[in-house]
Write a protein that holds these residues in place. Structure first.
Motif, PDB file in Angstrom:
ATOM      1  N   GLN B  46       0.626  -0.985  -0.022  1.00  0.00           N
ATOM      2  CA  GLN B  46       0.219  -0.118   0.051  1.00  0.00           C
ATOM      3  C   GLN B  46       0.946   1.034   0.087  1.00  0.00           C
ATOM      4  O   GLN B  46       0.505   2.343  -0.544  1.00  0.00           O
ATOM      5  CB  GLN B  46      -1.026   0.152   1.119  1.00  0.00           C
ATOM      6  N   GLU B  47       1.943   1.043   0.491  1.00  0.00           N
ATOM      7  CA  GLU B  47       2.799   2.379   0.930  1.00  0.00           C
ATOM      8  C   GLU B  47       4.311   2.134   0.803  1.00  0.00           C
ATOM      9  O   GLU B  47       4.907   1.367   1.336  1.00  0.00           O
ATOM     10  CB  GLU B  47       2.449   2.894   2.250  1.00  0.00           C
ATOM     11  N   ALA B  60       5.013   6.695  -2.051  1.00  0.00           N
ATOM     12  CA  ALA B  60       4.181   6.062  -3.170  1.00  0.00           C
ATOM     13  C   ALA B  60       2.971   5.335  -2.528  1.00  0.00           C
ATOM     14  O   ALA B  60       3.216   4.438  -1.652  1.00  0.00           O
ATOM     15  CB  ALA B  60       4.765   5.143  -4.120  1.00  0.00           C
ATOM     16  N   LEU B  61       1.736   5.510  -2.952  1.00  0.00           N
ATOM     17  CA  LEU B  61       0.482   4.938  -2.373  1.00  0.00           C
ATOM     18  C   LEU B  61      -0.078   4.106  -3.527  1.00  0.00           C
ATOM     19  O   LEU B  61      -0.197   4.546  -4.608  1.00  0.00           O
ATOM     20  CB  LEU B  61      -0.548   5.922  -2.061  1.00  0.00           C
ATOM     21  N   TRP B  62      -0.134   2.782  -3.354  1.00  0.00           N
ATOM     22  CA  TRP B  62      -0.405   1.793  -4.715  1.00  0.00           C
ATOM     23  C   TRP B  62      -1.287   1.138  -4.060  1.00  0.00           C
ATOM     24  O   TRP B  62      -1.978   0.744  -3.122  1.00  0.00           O
ATOM     25  CB  TRP B  62       0.841   0.872  -4.664  1.00  0.00           C
ATOM     26  N   VAL B  90       4.917  -0.999   3.221  1.00  0.00           N
ATOM     27  CA  VAL B  90       4.008  -1.750   4.068  1.00  0.00           C
ATOM     28  C   VAL B  90       2.890  -2.313   3.381  1.00  0.00           C
ATOM     29  O   VAL B  90       2.385  -1.588   2.405  1.00  0.00           O
ATOM     30  CB  VAL B  90       3.405  -0.840   5.067  1.00  0.00           C
TER      31      VAL B  90
END
Lengths: 154, 104
Positions: B46-47, B60-62, B90
């Motif tokens: 996620q991050e 980066a937010l994924w 994470v």
């Protein structure tokens, strides 16, 4: 007597503050601010409104998207976004026709340049949209990518 | 967790290009196990945070639409050879890893 009521009052107030503080902090210690609603949005409009508070964006010629014209494997589509826009805050990569269009959002700090590159999955042929947020405004560019084998599900 | 990150940072003029490869399944939660027909639970990063000398440069937010074993690259300005670059991630199951390298 007055002193006693004052103490009781402040103790109770303190306990509430601690409970509220713990309640707010516990989910945030795991993840800073992952925008779940934006990633679960089913349309580009919803994803953008959820991420930025508005779906507006201006087309910009100063955003270059490097992606293959034809992606043989939709599971791995290399995308590079390069922009010269100053005061950049974030770059989002959106695959228009994916079930959940928002693929990634890069929050860029002051030292970061307007360049990101990654690989995303694409379900079918569609436009890839790069949304650059800079100085409170949003700029977008798009590029069509043909996908011969989808990369979502399977 | 075993080392999941391969990272490299190379300075060229004012810009430093950071490239990283992370080993991660990036399951969307939509795929099915072909033998049992059961859904494979979502498992994705996620991050991703990158710190340059301790200051966050890129977050980066994924979503699950980032490919398996993700690759990412970005440029930061003002970094010199010898500066430290730390990358950490994470995922949605709370797993995490980090790696540090120096700018070359």
């Amino acid at each position: 007597m007055q002193r006693r009521t004052f103490l009781q009052g402040s103790l109770a107030g303190g306990a509430v503050a601690v409970a509220v503080g713990a309640g707010i902090l516990s989910p945030r210690t795991v993840l800073a601010a992952w925008p779940q609603a934006a990633f679960e949005a089913k349309s580009v409009q919803d994803a953008m409104s959820s991420l930025y508070g508005s779906a507006d964006s201006n087309a910009s010629g100063d955003i270059k998207i490097k992606a293959p014209d034809i992606a043989e494997n939709g599971a791995v589509v290399p995308i590079t976004v390069d922009t010269g826009i100053g005061g950049i805050e974030s770059i989002a990569i959106i695959a228009e026709k994916n079930g959940q269009p928002l693929a990634a959002s890069f929050n860029l700090g002051k030292s970061a340049k307007g360049f990101v590159s990654t690989r995303i999955k694409m379900g079918k042929t569609s436009d890839v949209i790069a949304v650059v947020s800079a100085g409170g405004k949003r700029y977008a560019a798009r590029k069509n990518v043909k996908v011969t084998i989808g990369g979502c599900g399977g | 967790m075993a080392k999941s990150i391969r990272i490299r940072a190379k300075a060229k003029g004012d810009d430093t290009t950071v490239k990283a490869l992370i080993t991660h399944p990036m399951e969307t939660g939509l795929r099915k196990n072909k033998k049992t027909g059961e859904k494979i639970p979502a498992h994705f990063i996620q991050e991703v945070t990158c710190k340059h000398n301790g200051n966050t440069a890129v977050t980066a937010l994924w979503g699950p639409a980032v490919s398996k074993n993700p690759y990412l690259s970005f440029r930061i300005g003002g970094a010199k050879a010898g500066d430290s670059i730390e990358l950490s991630w994470v995922d949605n199951q709370g797993k995490k890893d980090s790696a540090t390298t120096t700018v070359k």
